[in-house]
Design a protein around this motif. Structure first.
Motif, PDB file in Angstrom:
ATOM      1  N   ASN B  48       0.802  -1.097   0.037  1.00 55.23           N
ATOM      2  CA  ASN B  48       0.019  -0.058  -0.037  1.00 55.23           C
ATOM      3  C   ASN B  48       0.953   1.102  -0.157  1.00 55.23           C
ATOM      4  O   ASN B  48       0.854   2.129   1.120  1.00 55.23           O
ATOM      5  CB  ASN B  48      -0.925   0.010   1.329  1.00 55.23           C
ATOM      6  N   PRO B  49       1.580   1.334  -0.894  1.00 53.83           N
ATOM      7  CA  PRO B  49       2.571   2.308  -1.072  1.00 53.83           C
ATOM      8  C   PRO B  49       1.957   3.867  -1.072  1.00 53.83           C
ATOM      9  O   PRO B  49       2.513   4.852  -0.726  1.00 53.83           O
ATOM     10  CB  PRO B  49       3.339   2.255  -2.350  1.00 53.83           C
ATOM     11  N   VAL B  50       0.673   4.007  -1.374  1.00 52.50           N
ATOM     12  CA  VAL B  50      -0.127   5.211  -1.576  1.00 52.50           C
ATOM     13  C   VAL B  50      -0.660   5.714  -0.336  1.00 52.50           C
ATOM     14  O   VAL B  50       0.062   6.736   0.167  1.00 52.50           O
ATOM     15  CB  VAL B  50      -1.310   5.123  -2.473  1.00 52.50           C
ATOM     16  N   HIS B  51      -1.309   4.897   0.415  1.00 52.46           N
ATOM     17  CA  HIS B  51      -1.705   5.356   1.873  1.00 52.46           C
ATOM     18  C   HIS B  51      -0.817   4.942   2.987  1.00 52.46           C
ATOM     19  O   HIS B  51      -0.920   5.231   4.280  1.00 52.46           O
ATOM     20  CB  HIS B  51      -3.249   4.862   2.212  1.00 52.46           C
ATOM     21  N   LYS B  53      -1.218   2.226   4.612  1.00 56.41           N
ATOM     22  CA  LYS B  53      -2.373   1.996   5.895  1.00 56.41           C
ATOM     23  C   LYS B  53      -2.641   0.713   5.884  1.00 56.41           C
ATOM     24  O   LYS B  53      -2.938  -0.074   4.939  1.00 56.41           O
ATOM     25  CB  LYS B  53      -3.488   2.918   5.694  1.00 56.41           C
ATOM     26  N   LYS B  62      -1.815 -10.290  -5.217  1.00 56.42           N
ATOM     27  CA  LYS B  62      -2.482  -8.888  -5.595  1.00 56.42           C
ATOM     28  C   LYS B  62      -3.017  -8.273  -4.340  1.00 56.42           C
ATOM     29  O   LYS B  62      -3.951  -8.744  -3.820  1.00 56.42           O
ATOM     30  CB  LYS B  62      -3.532  -9.057  -6.566  1.00 56.42           C
ATOM     31  N   PRO B  63      -2.331  -6.920  -4.136  1.00 58.35           N
ATOM     32  CA  PRO B  63      -2.756  -6.364  -2.970  1.00 58.35           C
ATOM     33  C   PRO B  63      -4.049  -5.366  -3.289  1.00 58.35           C
ATOM     34  O   PRO B  63      -4.269  -4.828  -4.243  1.00 58.35           O
ATOM     35  CB  PRO B  63      -1.665  -5.373  -2.710  1.00 58.35           C
ATOM     36  N   ILE B  64      -4.760  -5.169  -2.436  1.00 53.35           N
ATOM     37  CA  ILE B  64      -6.028  -4.179  -2.325  1.00 53.35           C
ATOM     38  C   ILE B  64      -6.230  -3.537  -1.043  1.00 53.35           C
ATOM     39  O   ILE B  64      -6.129  -4.126   0.071  1.00 53.35           O
ATOM     40  CB  ILE B  64      -7.515  -5.081  -2.648  1.00 53.35           C
ATOM     41  N   ALA B  65      -6.175  -2.254  -1.238  1.00 55.73           N
ATOM     42  CA  ALA B  65      -6.186  -1.351   0.284  1.00 55.73           C
ATOM     43  C   ALA B  65      -7.685  -0.834   0.067  1.00 55.73           C
ATOM     44  O   ALA B  65      -8.326  -0.640  -0.797  1.00 55.73           O
ATOM     45  CB  ALA B  65      -5.079  -0.381   0.047  1.00 55.73           C
ATOM     46  N   GLU B  66      -8.067  -0.037   1.231  1.00 50.36           N
ATOM     47  CA  GLU B  66      -9.171   0.886   1.562  1.00 50.36           C
ATOM     48  C   GLU B  66     -10.382  -0.446   1.924  1.00 50.36           C
ATOM     49  O   GLU B  66     -10.818  -1.154   1.205  1.00 50.36           O
ATOM     50  CB  GLU B  66      -9.909   1.335   0.593  1.00 50.36           C
ATOM     51  N   LEU B  68     -13.505  -0.543   2.541  1.00 50.65           N
ATOM     52  CA  LEU B  68     -14.692  -0.618   1.648  1.00 50.65           C
ATOM     53  C   LEU B  68     -14.408  -1.169   0.095  1.00 50.65           C
ATOM     54  O   LEU B  68     -15.555  -1.998  -0.311  1.00 50.65           O
ATOM     55  CB  LEU B  68     -15.608   0.981   1.582  1.00 50.65           C
ATOM     56  N   VAL B  69     -13.454  -0.624  -0.188  1.00 51.96           N
ATOM     57  CA  VAL B  69     -13.151  -1.461  -1.693  1.00 51.96           C
ATOM     58  C   VAL B  69     -12.802  -2.823  -1.398  1.00 51.96           C
ATOM     59  O   VAL B  69     -13.143  -3.665  -2.184  1.00 51.96           O
ATOM     60  CB  VAL B  69     -11.808  -0.601  -2.406  1.00 51.96           C
ATOM     61  N   TYR B  73     -14.644  -6.248  -3.199  1.00 54.20           N
ATOM     62  CA  TYR B  73     -13.939  -7.106  -3.836  1.00 54.20           C
ATOM     63  C   TYR B  73     -14.147  -8.520  -3.456  1.00 54.20           C
ATOM     64  O   TYR B  73     -14.307  -9.483  -4.280  1.00 54.20           O
ATOM     65  CB  TYR B  73     -12.365  -6.723  -3.684  1.00 54.20           C
ATOM     66  N   ASP B 102     -18.068   6.455   7.362  1.00 53.43           N
ATOM     67  CA  ASP B 102     -16.700   6.584   7.344  1.00 53.43           C
ATOM     68  C   ASP B 102     -16.549   8.287   7.211  1.00 53.43           C
ATOM     69  O   ASP B 102     -15.559   8.836   7.875  1.00 53.43           O
ATOM     70  CB  ASP B 102     -16.184   6.009   6.120  1.00 53.43           C
ATOM     71  N   GLU B 103     -17.187   8.985   6.429  1.00 51.40           N
ATOM     72  CA  GLU B 103     -16.991  10.341   6.214  1.00 51.40           C
ATOM     73  C   GLU B 103     -17.620  11.349   6.843  1.00 51.40           C
ATOM     74  O   GLU B 103     -17.225  12.596   7.156  1.00 51.40           O
ATOM     75  CB  GLU B 103     -17.405  10.755   4.634  1.00 51.40           C
TER      76      GLU B 103
END
Lengths: 222, 222
Positions: B48-51, B53, B62-66, B68-69, B73, B102-103
């Protein structure tokens, strides 16, 4: 019963333009209801009592709010011309980057808009990094969604005219062809697509709007 | 090839617990990798190089972050025991309220945590209003997702133990059975579900963790 589709939107909102793009891509006829955000209609407040915001899509009297939620709804309700990719992993990546645009890029854009001096410089550095990350995702592809536009192109459409206009109104220099050749190459391709062109924000009107809004917000915070 | 499923999480994170709940609901075996957030592993940073987290789900490399995403998936990849509703409008509503949690709700929780006095009172008023809106959505239903738990119950699971522990550690009184009988009735039902119970955060450990984190953040901001 014929489908009744209404969209409550606002001409300068990249969020309502997203919904228009998806509807146009699928060829769904809809009635567009322009909202005056300084005097919201009772229908908008009825249809989106939680956020009181555009866009709201009303399909056969059922309201849906939040642009990304609306895009998924449109794609699941009208199956022609899929907007999201078919493969679950590709779908996850499209959703990840859409969230990134909304929760990082557009949040930092607000930071750039409402700061000055050193603080603004830092926000510009931050947004430069975010634009690079987004550009990286586009590398080697014709469009974000592959060989034609789809979900992530629709979401990233905010970069096509809205973002450049904001930059120009602010008098900053953060998004240039020199710095982001791949994103600008993509913009060059998407503006040739009829439906994208139909949804372009009129530039002078937009610049006036951004300037007057910034003024109003600045004097309100004094 | 057998599926290789790894989850990078953190024991007190409501976001990684969501992913565990979805995996357990579908009976997907997975390897859980606990992350030390003060000293993140090179694997987490790679995936998770972007966040940078948690949670990150890694499915066959294959990595998936977030969170809710990741939930979407999981639901699209393993089709048994659907997590999201089937009807497009119900799916849109589930996604709308998940975004709201979340928001809005979790953002206001942060506000309550990092303010004091009048400012904190205002944040508590705001969160009370938000909890009422969420409670409204649950009215007349057994679970958010109907007769059994699904996507929105998994997301709202943050209210089951995490939220109450935060409230207790802060010494505030915003989420009580008296004020929110419908939400507490729902909590009473979900804690009886085995997989929810398996994912409950140990209370004393959590209280210590929240208190020490708040202390660290407060002294860092001095």
């Amino acid at each position: 019963m014929a489908d009744e589709v209404k969209l409550f939107g606002m001409w300068a909102s990249p969020y309502s333009i997203r919904v228009e793009l998806a509807l146009k891509l699928k060829g769904i006829p809809y009635e567009y209801m322009e909202e005056d955000l300084s005097n919201k209609s009772s229908l908008l407040l009825k249809y989106n009592p939680v956020h009181k915001k555009i866009p709201v899509l009303v399909h056969n009297e059922k309201p849906i709010a939040e642009s990304l939620v609306i895009l998924e709804y449109i794609d699941e309700t009208w199956r022609n011309n899929p907007v999201l990719p078919q493969d679950p992993y590709d779908r996850a990546m499209a959703r990840f980057w859409a969230k990134f645009i909304d929760e990082k890029l557009l949040v930092t854009t607000r930071k750039v808009s409402f700061t000055a001096g050193k603080e603004q410089e830092q926000a510009i550095e931050e947004i430069t990094e975010q634009l690079k990350q987004l550009e990286n995702e586009l590398q080697g592809k014709e469009f974000f969604s592959g060989h034609s536009i789809g979900y992530l192109d629709i979401v990233a459409n905010v970069l096509v005219s809205w973002f450049g206009n904001v930059q120009e109104a602010l008098g900053v220099d953060m998004f240039t062809e020199e710095k982001f050749p791949i994103l600008f190459d993509w913009i060059g391709k998407v503006v040739k697509i009829d439906i994208v062109n139909e949804c372009r924000i009129p530039k002078e009107k937009h610049l006036d709007y951004i300037r007057s809004r910034l003024e109003a917000l600045k004097s309100a915070s004094k």
